[in-house]
Write a protein that holds these residues in place. Structure first.
Motif, mmCIF file in Angstrom:
data_model
loop_
_atom_site.group_PDB
_atom_site.id
_atom_site.type_symbol
_atom_site.label_atom_id
_atom_site.label_comp_id
_atom_site.label_asym_id
_atom_site.label_seq_id
_atom_site.Cartn_x
_atom_site.Cartn_y
_atom_site.Cartn_z
ATOM 1 N N ALA A 146 3.250 77.579 19.034
ATOM 2 C CA ALA A 146 3.752 78.014 20.336
ATOM 3 C C ALA A 146 4.880 77.067 20.758
ATOM 4 O O ALA A 146 4.970 75.943 20.254
ATOM 5 C CB ALA A 146 2.617 77.990 21.353
ATOM 6 N N PRO A 147 5.776 77.482 21.666
ATOM 7 C CA PRO A 147 6.863 76.586 22.091
ATOM 8 C C PRO A 147 6.368 75.385 22.907
ATOM 9 O O PRO A 147 6.926 74.303 22.801
ATOM 10 C CB PRO A 147 7.770 77.482 22.928
ATOM 11 N N ARG A 148 5.314 75.566 23.683
ATOM 12 C CA ARG A 148 4.760 74.448 24.461
ATOM 13 C C ARG A 148 3.313 74.744 24.807
ATOM 14 O O ARG A 148 2.852 75.875 24.698
ATOM 15 C CB ARG A 148 5.574 74.187 25.723
ATOM 16 N N MET B 283 4.788 59.199 33.404
ATOM 17 C CA MET B 283 4.055 59.830 32.292
ATOM 18 C C MET B 283 5.044 60.361 31.268
ATOM 19 O O MET B 283 5.812 61.268 31.562
ATOM 20 C CB MET B 283 3.164 60.953 32.842
ATOM 21 N N ASN B 284 5.059 59.767 30.107
ATOM 22 C CA ASN B 284 5.898 60.244 29.014
ATOM 23 C C ASN B 284 5.189 61.371 28.279
ATOM 24 O O ASN B 284 3.975 61.478 28.321
ATOM 25 C CB ASN B 284 6.166 59.082 28.053
ATOM 26 N N GLU B 285 5.960 62.226 27.581
ATOM 27 C CA GLU B 285 5.309 63.358 26.922
ATOM 28 C C GLU B 285 4.447 62.925 25.741
ATOM 29 O O GLU B 285 3.642 63.690 25.252
ATOM 30 C CB GLU B 285 6.335 64.399 26.502
ATOM 31 N N LEU C 124 2.981 70.311 27.254
ATOM 32 C CA LEU C 124 3.552 69.479 26.194
ATOM 33 C C LEU C 124 4.524 70.300 25.345
ATOM 34 O O LEU C 124 4.186 71.372 24.860
ATOM 35 C CB LEU C 124 2.433 68.927 25.297
ATOM 36 N N ASP C 125 5.757 69.770 25.200
ATOM 37 C CA ASP C 125 6.776 70.439 24.396
ATOM 38 C C ASP C 125 6.453 70.230 22.917
ATOM 39 O O ASP C 125 6.385 69.101 22.449
ATOM 40 C CB ASP C 125 8.143 69.835 24.737
ATOM 41 N N TYR C 126 6.252 71.347 22.190
ATOM 42 C CA TYR C 126 5.869 71.238 20.779
ATOM 43 C C TYR C 126 7.063 71.077 19.838
ATOM 44 O O TYR C 126 6.910 71.169 18.632
ATOM 45 C CB TYR C 126 5.074 72.478 20.349
ATOM 46 N N SER C 127 8.253 70.817 20.399
ATOM 47 C CA SER C 127 9.432 70.754 19.520
ATOM 48 C C SER C 127 9.410 69.522 18.612
ATOM 49 O O SER C 127 10.199 69.423 17.687
ATOM 50 C CB SER C 127 10.709 70.775 20.352
ATOM 51 N N PHE C 128 8.490 68.550 18.869
ATOM 52 C CA PHE C 128 8.390 67.378 17.990
ATOM 53 C C PHE C 128 7.756 67.729 16.651
ATOM 54 O O PHE C 128 7.804 66.948 15.711
ATOM 55 C CB PHE C 128 7.563 66.271 18.667
ATOM 56 N N GLN D 198 0.320 63.631 13.739
ATOM 57 C CA GLN D 198 1.729 63.326 14.009
ATOM 58 C C GLN D 198 1.926 62.975 15.490
ATOM 59 O O GLN D 198 2.628 62.027 15.826
ATOM 60 C CB GLN D 198 2.543 64.568 13.648
ATOM 61 N N TYR D 199 1.267 63.748 16.357
ATOM 62 C CA TYR D 199 1.376 63.480 17.788
ATOM 63 C C TYR D 199 0.811 62.093 18.132
ATOM 64 O O TYR D 199 1.417 61.328 18.880
ATOM 65 C CB TYR D 199 0.633 64.555 18.588
ATOM 66 N N ARG D 200 -0.363 61.765 17.561
ATOM 67 C CA ARG D 200 -0.964 60.459 17.830
ATOM 68 C C ARG D 200 -0.061 59.320 17.360
ATOM 69 O O ARG D 200 0.057 58.286 17.994
ATOM 70 C CB ARG D 200 -2.334 60.338 17.138
ATOM 71 N N ARG D 201 0.595 59.519 16.201
ATOM 72 C CA ARG D 201 1.448 58.470 15.672
ATOM 73 C C ARG D 201 2.648 58.266 16.590
ATOM 74 O O ARG D 201 3.031 57.143 16.895
ATOM 75 C CB ARG D 201 1.914 58.827 14.255
ATOM 76 N N LYS D 202 3.236 59.360 17.081
ATOM 77 C CA LYS D 202 4.374 59.242 17.988
ATOM 78 C C LYS D 202 3.949 58.603 19.305
ATOM 79 O O LYS D 202 4.697 57.823 19.894
ATOM 80 C CB LYS D 202 5.005 60.616 18.242
ATOM 81 N N ALA D 203 2.743 58.921 19.756
ATOM 82 C CA ALA D 203 2.230 58.298 20.981
ATOM 83 C C ALA D 203 2.073 56.809 20.779
ATOM 84 O O ALA D 203 2.399 56.006 21.654
ATOM 85 C CB ALA D 203 0.894 58.951 21.355
ATOM 86 N N ALA D 204 1.584 56.396 19.608
ATOM 87 C CA ALA D 204 1.404 54.972 19.332
ATOM 88 C C ALA D 204 2.753 54.269 19.247
ATOM 89 O O ALA D 204 2.922 53.162 19.763
ATOM 90 C CB ALA D 204 0.624 54.805 18.019
ATOM 91 N N GLU D 205 3.743 54.918 18.618
ATOM 92 C CA GLU D 205 5.079 54.341 18.535
ATOM 93 C C GLU D 205 5.675 54.137 19.918
ATOM 94 O O GLU D 205 6.305 53.122 20.203
ATOM 95 C CB GLU D 205 6.010 55.273 17.740
ATOM 96 N N HIS D 206 5.431 55.111 20.802
ATOM 97 C CA HIS D 206 5.967 55.016 22.142
ATOM 98 C C HIS D 206 5.374 53.821 22.895
ATOM 99 O O HIS D 206 6.078 53.090 23.577
ATOM 100 C CB HIS D 206 5.699 56.303 22.914
#
Ligand SMILES: [Zn+2]
Length: 125
Positions: A37-39, A1-3, A45-49, A113-121
């Motif tokens: 929040a930090p996560r 499971m990737n973040e 989920l780490d919110y640093s992205f 932004q999160y959805r786009r990064k998930a799609a890229e992954h």
């Protein structure tokens, strides 16, 4: 499971506008009015992205500008009130609309932004 594996069945629109975690849709996204929040307290989920920058503010300016100018024209051409009425109406309206929209729009941009990064992954990019 990737973040960046998206497993919330909720849409980016509903999690974002509600200020919830873009992955699980449960945990709080914000820690304060606009600070994130930090996560995620629920799924971790780490919110640093997150890097929403000035994007939400730009959308708020466009939306509030269009709404308030249209409403001011409507009031002026319908009732032709004294100028102080416009000041009393639109000063607070601009403030309340801007503050009210800033947080939901920031949440929405983070969720997208999160959805786009998930799609890229998933596509290996
Ligand atoms: Zn979460």
């Amino acid at each position: 499971m990737n973040e960046f594996d998206a497993y919330s069945s909720r849409s980016a629109l509903s999690t974002g506008l509600a200020g919830r975690c873009p992955r699980c849709g449960q945990g709080r996204l914000f820690d304060g009015f606009l600070a994130t929040a930090p996560r995620c307290e629920t799924c971790g989920l780490d919110y640093s992205f997150i890097d929403s920058g000035d994007g939400p503010a730009v959308f708020v300016i466009f939306i509030v500008g269009i709404v308030v100018v249209a409403a001011a024209f409507f009031v002026e051409f319908t009732w032709r009130p004294a100028y102080w009425v416009h000041i009393v109406l639109w000063g607070p309206a601009i403030l309340l609309l801007s503050l009210g929209l800033l947080r939901p729009l920031k949440g929405l941009m983070i969720a997208v932004q999160y959805r786009r990064k998930a799609a890229e992954h998933r596509s290996g990019g």
